[in-house]
Design an enzyme around this catalytic site. Sequence first.
Site, PDB file in Angstrom:
ATOM      1  N   HIS A 197       0.837  -1.219   0.000  1.00 42.73           N
ATOM      2  CA  HIS A 197       0.000   0.000   0.000  1.00 42.73           C
ATOM      3  C   HIS A 197       0.865   1.260   0.000  1.00 42.73           C
ATOM      4  O   HIS A 197       0.425   2.297   0.495  1.00 42.73           O
ATOM      5  CB  HIS A 197      -0.945   0.026   1.207  1.00 42.73           C
ATOM      6  CG  HIS A 197      -1.678  -1.259   1.423  1.00 42.73           C
ATOM      7  ND1 HIS A 197      -2.883  -1.550   0.818  1.00 42.73           N
ATOM      8  CD2 HIS A 197      -1.357  -2.347   2.159  1.00 42.73           C
ATOM      9  CE1 HIS A 197      -3.280  -2.754   1.185  1.00 42.73           C
ATOM     10  NE2 HIS A 197      -2.368  -3.272   1.998  1.00 42.73           N
ATOM     11  N   LYS A 199      15.169  22.111 -10.916  1.00 37.06           N
ATOM     12  CA  LYS A 199      14.542  20.833 -11.238  1.00 37.06           C
ATOM     13  C   LYS A 199      15.460  19.850 -11.964  1.00 37.06           C
ATOM     14  O   LYS A 199      16.254  20.222 -12.806  1.00 37.06           O
ATOM     15  CB  LYS A 199      13.302  21.062 -12.132  1.00 37.06           C
ATOM     16  CG  LYS A 199      12.129  21.670 -11.435  1.00 37.06           C
ATOM     17  CD  LYS A 199      11.541  20.833 -10.315  1.00 37.06           C
ATOM     18  CE  LYS A 199      10.667  19.708 -10.822  1.00 37.06           C
ATOM     19  NZ  LYS A 199       9.413  20.174 -11.395  1.00 37.06           N
ATOM     20  N   TYR A 249      -8.522 -14.612 -46.084  1.00 35.60           N
ATOM     21  CA  TYR A 249      -7.995 -13.243 -46.055  1.00 35.60           C
ATOM     22  C   TYR A 249      -9.101 -12.210 -46.229  1.00 35.60           C
ATOM     23  O   TYR A 249     -10.015 -12.376 -47.033  1.00 35.60           O
ATOM     24  CB  TYR A 249      -6.942 -13.049 -47.156  1.00 35.60           C
ATOM     25  CG  TYR A 249      -6.353 -11.648 -47.174  1.00 35.60           C
ATOM     26  CD1 TYR A 249      -5.296 -11.320 -46.354  1.00 35.60           C
ATOM     27  CD2 TYR A 249      -6.904 -10.645 -47.981  1.00 35.60           C
ATOM     28  CE1 TYR A 249      -4.776 -10.026 -46.340  1.00 35.60           C
ATOM     29  CE2 TYR A 249      -6.391  -9.357 -47.978  1.00 35.60           C
ATOM     30  CZ  TYR A 249      -5.319  -9.049 -47.146  1.00 35.60           C
ATOM     31  OH  TYR A 249      -4.812  -7.780 -47.142  1.00 35.60           O
ATOM     32  N   GLN A 299      -4.768  -5.994 -43.352  1.00 34.15           N
ATOM     33  CA  GLN A 299      -3.673  -5.080 -43.668  1.00 34.15           C
ATOM     34  C   GLN A 299      -3.385  -4.174 -42.457  1.00 34.15           C
ATOM     35  O   GLN A 299      -2.286  -3.644 -42.328  1.00 34.15           O
ATOM     36  CB  GLN A 299      -4.060  -4.247 -44.898  1.00 34.15           C
ATOM     37  CG  GLN A 299      -3.019  -3.250 -45.336  1.00 34.15           C
ATOM     38  CD  GLN A 299      -3.291  -2.734 -46.737  1.00 34.15           C
ATOM     39  OE1 GLN A 299      -3.070  -3.427 -47.724  1.00 34.15           O
ATOM     40  NE2 GLN A 299      -3.792  -1.510 -46.834  1.00 34.15           N
TER      41      GLN A 299
HETATM   42  N1  ARG Z   1      -1.056  -5.179 -48.642  1.00 27.28           N
HETATM   43  C1  ARG Z   1      -1.773  -6.353 -48.327  1.00 27.28           C
HETATM   44  C2  ARG Z   1      -1.763  -6.582 -46.815  1.00 27.28           C
HETATM   45  O1  ARG Z   1      -0.956  -5.999 -46.182  1.00 27.28           O
HETATM   46  C3  ARG Z   1      -1.182  -7.542 -49.001  1.00 27.28           C
HETATM   47  C4  ARG Z   1      -2.148  -8.634 -49.272  1.00 27.28           C
HETATM   48  C5  ARG Z   1      -3.098  -8.220 -50.320  1.00 27.28           C
HETATM   49  N2  ARG Z   1      -4.015  -9.267 -50.653  1.00 27.28           N
HETATM   50  C6  ARG Z   1      -5.168  -9.016 -51.209  1.00 27.28           C
HETATM   51  N3  ARG Z   1      -5.921 -10.033 -51.462  1.00 27.28           N
HETATM   52  N4  ARG Z   1      -5.558  -7.796 -51.437  1.00 27.28           N
HETATM   53  O2  ARG Z   1      -2.549  -7.286 -46.289  1.00 27.28           O
END
Ligand code: ARG
Length: 458
Positions: A155, A282, A316, A321
């Site tokens: 504390h 300071k 993806y 990104q």
């Molecule tokens: N610049 C993209 C990233 O950083 C690369 C991959 C792009 N792929 C796509 N299907 N657009 O994720």
Amino acid sequence: MKLWAGRIQQEADARLNDFNASIRFDSRLYKQDIGGSMAHATMLRECGIITPAECDQILTGLSAILRDLESGELGIDPESEDIHTFVEAELTARIGDAGKKLHTARSRNDQVALDLRLYLRDELSAVTAMLRTLTGVLCDKAEEHTETIMPGYTHLQRAQPITFAHHLLAWAQMLLRDIGRLEDCYRRMNRSPLGCGALAATSYPIDRDMTAQLLGFDGPVLNSLDGVSDRDFCVEFVSALALVMTHLSRACEEIILWCSWEFKFIELDDRFATGSSIMPQKKNPDIPELVRGKTGRVNGDLIALLTMLKGLPLAYNKDMQEDKEAVFDACDTVKMALDAFTPMVETMAVNTQRMRAAVSGGFLNATDCADYLTRKGLPFRDAYKITGTLVAYCIEQGETLETLPLEQYRQFSEEFSEDIYEAVALETCLNSRNVLGGPAGEQVRLQLADIRDQLGAQ
Ligand code: ARG
């Protein structure tokens, strides 16, 4: 002209370019992108997908691009969409048709997943090495201070005596766990996604084990969907980094307190302190304050990554990104913080007298007084109560447990005799805590040896 010109017939709206592009931040992946492409081309040749001559052209072209980028002869075109597009376009501009074959059996989706793993693998090793150096510095400092007695707090109230060495080694233990977490993370990160293609691998007879091996991975990722959409290695890494910052930040908070005039336990070296623009007296602890402050950034990076991933369907999605700025920022911040923190701790002066004085005034030996009575046969609870009353009495009389005359002690319990002074002497309080993990000199030296052992072994 965009990569995808063909299906998309119109030029992209100019307002979309900057929004869509990642070159501004992914250009730092150039080395990994080129290295990954070289392994890919080599494998394509070994599998008979491109000819040895084409492969030679590609490898020579890529090496030249790397060399020119490093020498500054070649600049990265800020108009490119991303680093992958830039390198491929540059290669094709230099070597012609062979350059166009490089992307056979590959997609930017596995390419970017690969580049990021390669990059973070190196960053992770760099951070681990820095943490090891810092832990070594803490050990050296601790070795100088195994006899430097200081208050331990709960504390933020003075609690029991410890040594400065014991305190520093508590920090070292946190850092050892951070190193362990990073090493765990490395093991999971170190799998190659190359060959996962866009999402469903490829119909070319590629050899994924070969590229994995060429690039120093423990093996390939075993599901192509997972390979292109996994970013938990980023989350894990940044979460380990957030803990590193949390640990540094807690230490910084203590350093800031300790160099206040209220404590005056330490003084930062002039090279690691700053002055005020108006108050001539300071000496400010800006460095530890900044480390503490920057912890928020890394926590933010972690939340950004978790939020970005939550709800993403396989495989993806462009959202991904956004992973790069967060991980880059977290790595950069932690490395900067360690760069400043380590020499700051190494050079700070320790005021052992002030530490000792702080132990003497605050009844940090009260527990030992109660333990004394317990050893004489009193139940601990009774001993605790008597000692509490005794402390209140001392405060009223302006006495301490070390100075209170024996007759007055005996008004509180007949069990007190001359040996109470030995029992409440600060050195006794410290050295009697001689159990595993305790602050007694012997234990701290054992702990120090163990930490050094771990640092040597890793
Ligand atoms: N610049 C993209 C990233 O950083 C690369 C991959 C792009 N792929 C796509 N299907 N657009 O994720």
